[in-house]
Design a protein around this motif. Structure first.
Motif, PDB file in Angstrom:
ATOM      1  N   MET A 197     -14.794   2.857  31.071  1.00 27.64           N
ATOM      2  CA  MET A 197     -13.420   3.189  30.708  1.00 27.64           C
ATOM      3  C   MET A 197     -13.158   2.735  29.273  1.00 27.64           C
ATOM      4  O   MET A 197     -13.596   1.661  28.864  1.00 27.64           O
ATOM      5  CB  MET A 197     -12.434   2.487  31.646  1.00 27.64           C
ATOM      6  CG  MET A 197     -10.981   2.820  31.364  1.00 27.64           C
ATOM      7  SD  MET A 197      -9.931   1.372  31.227  1.00 27.64           S
ATOM      8  CE  MET A 197      -8.336   2.124  30.980  1.00 27.64           C
ATOM      9  N   LYS A 198     -12.444   3.544  28.528  1.00 28.56           N
ATOM     10  CA  LYS A 198     -11.988   3.138  27.210  1.00 28.56           C
ATOM     11  C   LYS A 198     -10.501   2.836  27.284  1.00 28.56           C
ATOM     12  O   LYS A 198      -9.701   3.681  27.665  1.00 28.56           O
ATOM     13  CB  LYS A 198     -12.250   4.220  26.164  1.00 28.56           C
ATOM     14  CG  LYS A 198     -11.869   3.765  24.759  1.00 28.56           C
ATOM     15  CD  LYS A 198     -12.240   4.773  23.692  1.00 28.56           C
ATOM     16  CE  LYS A 198     -11.891   4.228  22.308  1.00 28.56           C
ATOM     17  NZ  LYS A 198     -12.294   5.148  21.219  1.00 28.56           N
ATOM     18  N   TYR A 199     -10.146   1.608  26.936  1.00 25.93           N
ATOM     19  CA  TYR A 199      -8.728   1.251  26.937  1.00 25.93           C
ATOM     20  C   TYR A 199      -8.277   1.011  25.499  1.00 25.93           C
ATOM     21  O   TYR A 199      -9.073   0.748  24.600  1.00 25.93           O
ATOM     22  CB  TYR A 199      -8.456   0.024  27.812  1.00 25.93           C
ATOM     23  CG  TYR A 199      -9.020  -1.274  27.301  1.00 25.93           C
ATOM     24  CD1 TYR A 199      -8.314  -2.073  26.400  1.00 25.93           C
ATOM     25  CD2 TYR A 199     -10.259  -1.733  27.732  1.00 25.93           C
ATOM     26  CE1 TYR A 199      -8.818  -3.276  25.941  1.00 25.93           C
ATOM     27  CE2 TYR A 199     -10.786  -2.934  27.277  1.00 25.93           C
ATOM     28  CZ  TYR A 199     -10.058  -3.701  26.378  1.00 25.93           C
ATOM     29  OH  TYR A 199     -10.561  -4.891  25.920  1.00 25.93           O
ATOM     30  N   SER A 200      -6.975   1.114  25.287  1.00 20.86           N
ATOM     31  CA  SER A 200      -6.387   0.965  23.964  1.00 20.86           C
ATOM     32  C   SER A 200      -5.623  -0.349  23.873  1.00 20.86           C
ATOM     33  O   SER A 200      -4.995  -0.792  24.843  1.00 20.86           O
ATOM     34  CB  SER A 200      -5.434   2.133  23.661  1.00 20.86           C
ATOM     35  OG  SER A 200      -6.135   3.354  23.636  1.00 20.86           O
ATOM     36  N   ASN A 201      -5.691  -0.972  22.707  1.00 23.05           N
ATOM     37  CA  ASN A 201      -4.895  -2.162  22.388  1.00 23.05           C
ATOM     38  C   ASN A 201      -3.742  -1.784  21.470  1.00 23.05           C
ATOM     39  O   ASN A 201      -3.884  -0.863  20.662  1.00 23.05           O
ATOM     40  CB  ASN A 201      -5.778  -3.203  21.689  1.00 23.05           C
ATOM     41  CG  ASN A 201      -6.451  -4.158  22.653  1.00 23.05           C
ATOM     42  OD1 ASN A 201      -5.845  -4.604  23.626  1.00 23.05           O
ATOM     43  ND2 ASN A 201      -7.715  -4.482  22.388  1.00 23.05           N
ATOM     44  N   PRO A 202      -2.613  -2.481  21.546  1.00 16.32           N
ATOM     45  CA  PRO A 202      -2.309  -3.583  22.463  1.00 16.32           C
ATOM     46  C   PRO A 202      -2.035  -3.090  23.888  1.00 16.32           C
ATOM     47  O   PRO A 202      -1.587  -1.967  24.076  1.00 16.32           O
ATOM     48  CB  PRO A 202      -1.045  -4.210  21.855  1.00 16.32           C
ATOM     49  CG  PRO A 202      -0.409  -3.094  21.082  1.00 16.32           C
ATOM     50  CD  PRO A 202      -1.507  -2.232  20.580  1.00 16.32           C
ATOM     51  N   VAL A 203      -2.295  -3.967  24.862  1.00 11.63           N
ATOM     52  CA  VAL A 203      -2.034  -3.594  26.255  1.00 11.63           C
ATOM     53  C   VAL A 203      -0.575  -3.842  26.634  1.00 11.63           C
ATOM     54  O   VAL A 203      -0.088  -3.282  27.621  1.00 11.63           O
ATOM     55  CB  VAL A 203      -2.986  -4.322  27.222  1.00 11.63           C
ATOM     56  CG1 VAL A 203      -4.411  -3.824  27.026  1.00 11.63           C
ATOM     57  CG2 VAL A 203      -2.915  -5.839  27.047  1.00 11.63           C
ATOM     58  N   ILE A 204       0.124  -4.695  25.895  1.00  7.20           N
ATOM     59  CA  ILE A 204       1.585  -4.816  26.001  1.00  7.20           C
ATOM     60  C   ILE A 204       2.124  -4.706  24.584  1.00  7.20           C
ATOM     61  O   ILE A 204       1.822  -5.540  23.722  1.00  7.20           O
ATOM     62  CB  ILE A 204       2.031  -6.145  26.648  1.00  7.20           C
ATOM     63  CG1 ILE A 204       1.405  -6.317  28.027  1.00  7.20           C
ATOM     64  CG2 ILE A 204       3.560  -6.185  26.757  1.00  7.20           C
ATOM     65  CD1 ILE A 204       1.777  -7.636  28.715  1.00  7.20           C
ATOM     66  N   LYS A 205       2.904  -3.672  24.336  1.00  6.24           N
ATOM     67  CA  LYS A 205       3.360  -3.371  22.987  1.00  6.24           C
ATOM     68  C   LYS A 205       4.715  -4.000  22.697  1.00  6.24           C
ATOM     69  O   LYS A 205       5.545  -4.180  23.585  1.00  6.24           O
ATOM     70  CB  LYS A 205       3.454  -1.855  22.799  1.00  6.24           C
ATOM     71  CG  LYS A 205       2.119  -1.132  22.860  1.00  6.24           C
ATOM     72  CD  LYS A 205       2.295   0.355  22.604  1.00  6.24           C
ATOM     73  CE  LYS A 205       0.955   1.072  22.551  1.00  6.24           C
ATOM     74  NZ  LYS A 205       1.114   2.512  22.229  1.00  6.24           N
TER      75      LYS A 205
END
Length: 496
Positions: free
Chosen positions: A1-9
């Protein structure tokens, strides 16, 4: 899986995390805003849902008279014997304290104060004993990460406070967290200041009390040398192990407004970075010690979908979770209902380190369209504000005085406070519209479907580099004027 940062914006700095069974819980700093210490939960580390706040009563935290970026500093959340503990600092009163709860979805206790100075406190539990750490001066005046044993029921010190590690020599040693992993004690902290020189460091020991040996390749995580990169200020981390035995770091960072524009106004946000232990027991983090805007990893199943909320409205946000006040509000001035907010103004303005009639939601991305229908009765002012602190905010509002009623744009930058644009209104209501980009905000009054431009302003003047402090921009609804009442409807912040 590719996740994006930030995880809490958005402005959710200084994250701390713990795991209980199959759920992760995370808390962040809140400074002068109330309720204090936002609380999140997650099942997969990339999707976080806010479930409450730890400090919801005035008796738990003093915020009156607190300047911007004062108040509630970096919290730590831990779980022990069925009970959650959150420890933090009120930097204005210089008090370390903790609160606890047996129900993560319920109320937290009254504060238990600890007679140890410093900031960024941490709790560590072992064999029925509790240990408290912070960064400051010990009982002999020696600086560093200081530690004492506590009676966890009363907060009473059971041992002197003693400095157990002085870091690696970087400025502003902070954010200490202790872990026991495979029989060794790991002490992680941050140095460099929570800005462009920020970094995560650590050391380990065979004993809880040291001596600690620093990791030879410290800092283990930093983006400090990446000039021209949009992701900066990486530091202040906390470790957590997932259900498959993998280790992760939740930490803060910030996004510059552009590749070569060293300003940030969204605040410090929450990032997720993989951590890997070597056979020698030392760990590394990120991509060659840096954090990326996204990681491709097999640690999270490909079936996991990272959810992104592209629009925030009165209907799909919660007044008690997503929105917050400046310091302790006067409840009589707020009537918050589904789809509508009615605010009663006072003589307290946004320029005062007090509690004006204000309720705000964090700006979470650069590119957005923000709009709201606003009506005003009485003499005064009401509208939208892009609020960094009492000296740095942009206001788009209705203003009524003896000369009539107008829509105005006011820019507040330090000591300069100027109404830059205004237009007469045919009635006492208007749609206010802000188009936000990386570098500029654009302001409009919408009358009978026609957009009337009310100027622009650079985002950089609401940045931490200009304003100082540790917070980020909030999109606020506000009212000023002792006999004024404002009604807000059809609010939307749509991210592009």
């Amino acid at each position: 899986m590719k996740y994006s940062n930030p995880v809490i914006k958005g402005f959710y700095p200084d994250p701390s995390v713990c795991k209980v069974e199959d759920t992760y819980y995370l808390v962040c700093s809140s400074f002068q805003y109330f309720p204090g210490v936002p609380l999140f939960e997650s099942k997969d580390l990339v999707n976080w849902t806010q479930i409450g706040h730890c400090l919801t009563r005035e008796s738990q935290v003093r915020l009156s008279g607190v300047n911007s970026s004062g108040g509630v500093f970096a919290p730590t959340i831990r779980h022990q014997d069925g009970r959650f503990y959150m420890t933090t600092t009120n930097d204005t009163t210089r008090q370390n304290f903790y609160v606890w709860t047996d129900d993560i979805y319920g109320e937290w206790s009254e504060p238990v104060y600890v007679d140890q100075g410093g900031i960024d406190p941490d709790l560590y539990f072992e064999n029925g004993r509790a240990f408290f750490m912070s960064n400051g001066l010990d009982d002999d005046g020696v600086g560093g990460v200081i530690q004492c044993e506590l009676n966890i029921e009363t907060g009473t010190k059971l041992s002197p406070s003693r400095s157990i590690w002085q870091g690696t020599g970087g400025r502003y040693l902070e954010s200490p967290h202790m872990y026991k992993i495979d029989g060794r004690y790991y002490l992680m902290a941050a140095e460099g200041g929570t800005e462009y020189g920020h970094m995560v460091i650590y050391a380990r020991s065979e004993s809880l009390h040291g001596p600690f040996e620093s990791y030879a390749s410290n800092p283990v995580l930093t983006n400090r040398n990446l000039g021209g990169y949009e992701l900066q200020g990486v530091g202040h981390g906390d470790l957590v192990q997932d259900g498959e035995g993998n280790w992760w770091m939740l930490h803060l960072g910030f996004r510059q407004i552009g590749r070569w524009l060293t300003y940030h106004h969204l605040g410090r946000e929450v990032f997720l970075t993989p951590v890997t232990f070597g056979e020698d027991g030392w760990f590394t983090a990120g991509h060659d010690g840096i954090t990326l805007t996204g990681f491709n990893t097999d640690r999270i199943p490909d079936t996991t979908l990272q959810r992104v909320k592209k629009s925030e409205t009165f209907e799909n946000t919660d007044w008690n979770l997503d929105w917050c006040y400046l310091r302790h509000p006067s409840a009589a001035n707020y009537r918050l209902a589904h789809g509508k907010a009615t605010l009663t103004g006072t003589e307290v303005t946004l320029d005062t380190p007090a509690s004006p009639t204000f309720i705000g939601i964090r700006q979470k991305d650069f590119d957005a369209t923000i709009s709201c229908e606003v009506s005003l009765t009485g003499t005064g002012e009401a509208g939208l504000t892009l609020y960094m602190d009492e000296n740095h905010h942009y206001d788009l509002a209705i203003r009524r005085d003896a000369t009539g009623i107008r829509a105005i744009t006011r820019l507040n930058v330090g000591d300069i406070k100027s109404v830059e644009h205004q237009t007469a209104l045919p009635g006492d209501s208007v749609k206010l519209l802000i188009r936000s980009g990386h570098e500029r905000y654009h302001f409009f009054a919408v009358i009978d479907g026609v957009e009337f431009p009310l100027g622009t302003a650079q985002t950089r003047y609401l940045s931490s580099e200009v304003a100082g402090g540790f917070t980020g921009v909030l999109i606020g609804l506000y009212a000023v004027g002792r006999d004024s009442q404002a009604e807000f409807t059809v609010f939307e912040c749509a991210y592009i």
